[in-house]
Write a protein that holds these residues in place. Structure first.
Motif, PDB file in Angstrom:
ATOM      1  N   ILE A  11       0.885  -1.160   0.000  1.00 24.15           N
ATOM      2  CA  ILE A  11       0.000   0.000   0.000  1.00 24.15           C
ATOM      3  C   ILE A  11       0.922   1.209   0.000  1.00 24.15           C
ATOM      4  O   ILE A  11       1.843   1.298   0.822  1.00 24.15           O
ATOM      5  N   LEU A  12       0.697   2.112  -0.934  1.00 23.95           N
ATOM      6  CA  LEU A  12       1.505   3.321  -1.043  1.00 23.95           C
ATOM      7  C   LEU A  12       0.782   4.466  -0.339  1.00 23.95           C
ATOM      8  O   LEU A  12      -0.441   4.608  -0.463  1.00 23.95           O
ATOM      9  N   GLU A  46      -1.922   9.450   4.173  1.00 23.49           N
ATOM     10  CA  GLU A  46      -3.166   8.914   3.629  1.00 23.49           C
ATOM     11  C   GLU A  46      -2.813   7.962   2.493  1.00 23.49           C
ATOM     12  O   GLU A  46      -1.772   8.101   1.853  1.00 23.49           O
ATOM     13  N   ALA A  47      -3.673   6.982   2.276  1.00 28.78           N
ATOM     14  CA  ALA A  47      -3.436   6.012   1.209  1.00 28.78           C
ATOM     15  C   ALA A  47      -3.437   6.723  -0.144  1.00 28.78           C
ATOM     16  O   ALA A  47      -4.239   7.615  -0.384  1.00 28.78           O
ATOM     17  N   ALA A  48      -2.507   6.294  -1.014  1.00 27.89           N
ATOM     18  CA  ALA A  48      -2.375   6.944  -2.314  1.00 27.89           C
ATOM     19  C   ALA A  48      -2.343   5.946  -3.468  1.00 27.89           C
ATOM     20  O   ALA A  48      -2.305   6.340  -4.621  1.00 27.89           O
ATOM     21  N   GLU A  99      11.602   9.168  -0.847  1.00 24.78           N
ATOM     22  CA  GLU A  99      10.452   9.805  -0.213  1.00 24.78           C
ATOM     23  C   GLU A  99       9.252   8.866  -0.066  1.00 24.78           C
ATOM     24  O   GLU A  99       8.265   9.200   0.595  1.00 24.78           O
ATOM     25  N   VAL A 100       9.301   7.697  -0.659  1.00 21.21           N
ATOM     26  CA  VAL A 100       8.152   6.789  -0.682  1.00 21.21           C
ATOM     27  C   VAL A 100       7.866   6.222   0.711  1.00 21.21           C
ATOM     28  O   VAL A 100       8.769   5.826   1.441  1.00 21.21           O
ATOM     29  N   VAL A 101       6.578   6.191   1.042  1.00 22.51           N
ATOM     30  CA  VAL A 101       6.081   5.544   2.258  1.00 22.51           C
ATOM     31  C   VAL A 101       5.202   4.394   1.789  1.00 22.51           C
ATOM     32  O   VAL A 101       4.336   4.580   0.921  1.00 22.51           O
ATOM     33  N   HIS A 102       5.435   3.204   2.344  1.00 20.44           N
ATOM     34  CA  HIS A 102       4.612   2.059   1.967  1.00 20.44           C
ATOM     35  C   HIS A 102       4.449   1.123   3.157  1.00 20.44           C
ATOM     36  O   HIS A 102       5.217   1.153   4.107  1.00 20.44           O
ATOM     37  N   SER A 103       3.413   0.312   3.089  1.00 19.60           N
ATOM     38  CA  SER A 103       3.236  -0.793   4.033  1.00 19.60           C
ATOM     39  C   SER A 103       3.227  -2.062   3.192  1.00 19.60           C
ATOM     40  O   SER A 103       2.989  -2.024   1.990  1.00 19.60           O
ATOM     41  N   VAL A 104       3.539  -3.188   3.834  1.00 18.85           N
ATOM     42  CA  VAL A 104       3.713  -4.441   3.100  1.00 18.85           C
ATOM     43  C   VAL A 104       2.912  -5.550   3.762  1.00 18.85           C
ATOM     44  O   VAL A 104       2.876  -5.649   4.991  1.00 18.85           O
ATOM     45  N   GLU A 123       8.126   5.295  10.840  1.00 17.93           N
ATOM     46  CA  GLU A 123       6.996   4.407  10.583  1.00 17.93           C
ATOM     47  C   GLU A 123       5.768   5.110  11.149  1.00 17.93           C
ATOM     48  O   GLU A 123       5.891   6.064  11.921  1.00 17.93           O
ATOM     49  N   TRP A 124       4.610   4.645  10.742  1.00 15.63           N
ATOM     50  CA  TRP A 124       3.377   5.316  11.114  1.00 15.63           C
ATOM     51  C   TRP A 124       2.493   4.372  11.915  1.00 15.63           C
ATOM     52  O   TRP A 124       2.352   3.183  11.592  1.00 15.63           O
ATOM     53  N   ASP A 125       1.894   4.928  12.955  1.00 12.50           N
ATOM     54  CA  ASP A 125       0.946   4.209  13.799  1.00 12.50           C
ATOM     55  C   ASP A 125      -0.202   3.702  12.933  1.00 12.50           C
ATOM     56  O   ASP A 125      -0.750   4.458  12.130  1.00 12.50           O
ATOM     57  N   PRO A 126      -0.601   2.418  13.080  1.00 13.28           N
ATOM     58  CA  PRO A 126      -1.626   1.873  12.180  1.00 13.28           C
ATOM     59  C   PRO A 126      -3.023   2.432  12.413  1.00 13.28           C
ATOM     60  O   PRO A 126      -3.861   2.379  11.504  1.00 13.28           O
TER      61      PRO A 126
END
Length: 177
Positions: free
Chosen positions: A93-94, A107-109, A125-130, A155-158
């Motif tokens: 998820i980007l 926010e999801a992109a 600069e990319v933020v992603h979850s896997v 990292e970001w709090d879910p």
């Protein structure tokens, strides 16, 4: 035939390219194009974990084995990254930062699913979850344009999607299952 030393040498040579992440993506794409040859050397993914193939200030090469159903929180790398899946699947998820948000929320992109033989290059600069959505281990080569283990990142709090410090030990546990 896959050769780990040659993979590392080719990635190191790609660092001198004007677009090193794109050049490394080509190297990784060649490697994951023949999963059987790669697994003949690295082994068939059987247990989650992270195996360091190369670590230096300017380049880290990892064999990442995602445990079944593993989930990794949104995070950045603070450096470019290339991912190539050679067994299983990795769903990304980007995310994008919300402009002007004092808490650094995201926010999801978008999303990108990588199946066997597929690669992706991320900028710093990319933020992603896997997520490994499968009931079996996923194997992927991850190459980073720096020392993955020594570079501070976020990292970001879910739940609140607020930015915080990256917890490498928690991440290693999450990948390993």
């Amino acid at each position: 035939m896959f050769d780990t030393d040659q993979l590392i040498a080719d990635c190191q040579a790609a660092l001198s390219d004007p677009s090193p992440n794109k050049a490394v993506r080509e190297v990784v794409a060649r490697a994951v194009a023949d999963p059987e040859a790669l697994m003949a050397v690295l082994g068939t993914p059987a247990k989650g974990g992270v195996h360091i193939l190369h670590r230096a200030d300017d380049l880290t090469v990892l064999n990442v084995l995602w445990a079944p159903k593993a989930v990794l929180l949104p995070h950045d790398h603070a450096m470019w990254a290339v991912i190539g899946v050679y067994a299983g699947r990795e769903d990304n998820i980007l995310w994008r930062r919300i402009a002007g948000d004092a808490a650094g929320r995201i926010e999801a992109a978008g999303a990108k699913s990588l199946a066997e033989g597929e690669t992706i290059a991320f900028g710093p600069e990319v933020v992603h979850s896997v997520i490994n959505p499968l009931s079996r281990v996923t194997g992927a080569l991850h190459v980073y344009g720096g020392d993955f283990f020594a570079t501070p990142r976020s990292e970001w709090d879910p739940e609140k999607l607020e930015e915080g410090a990256y917890d490498i030990e928690r991440v290693m546990r999450a990948i390993g299952g």
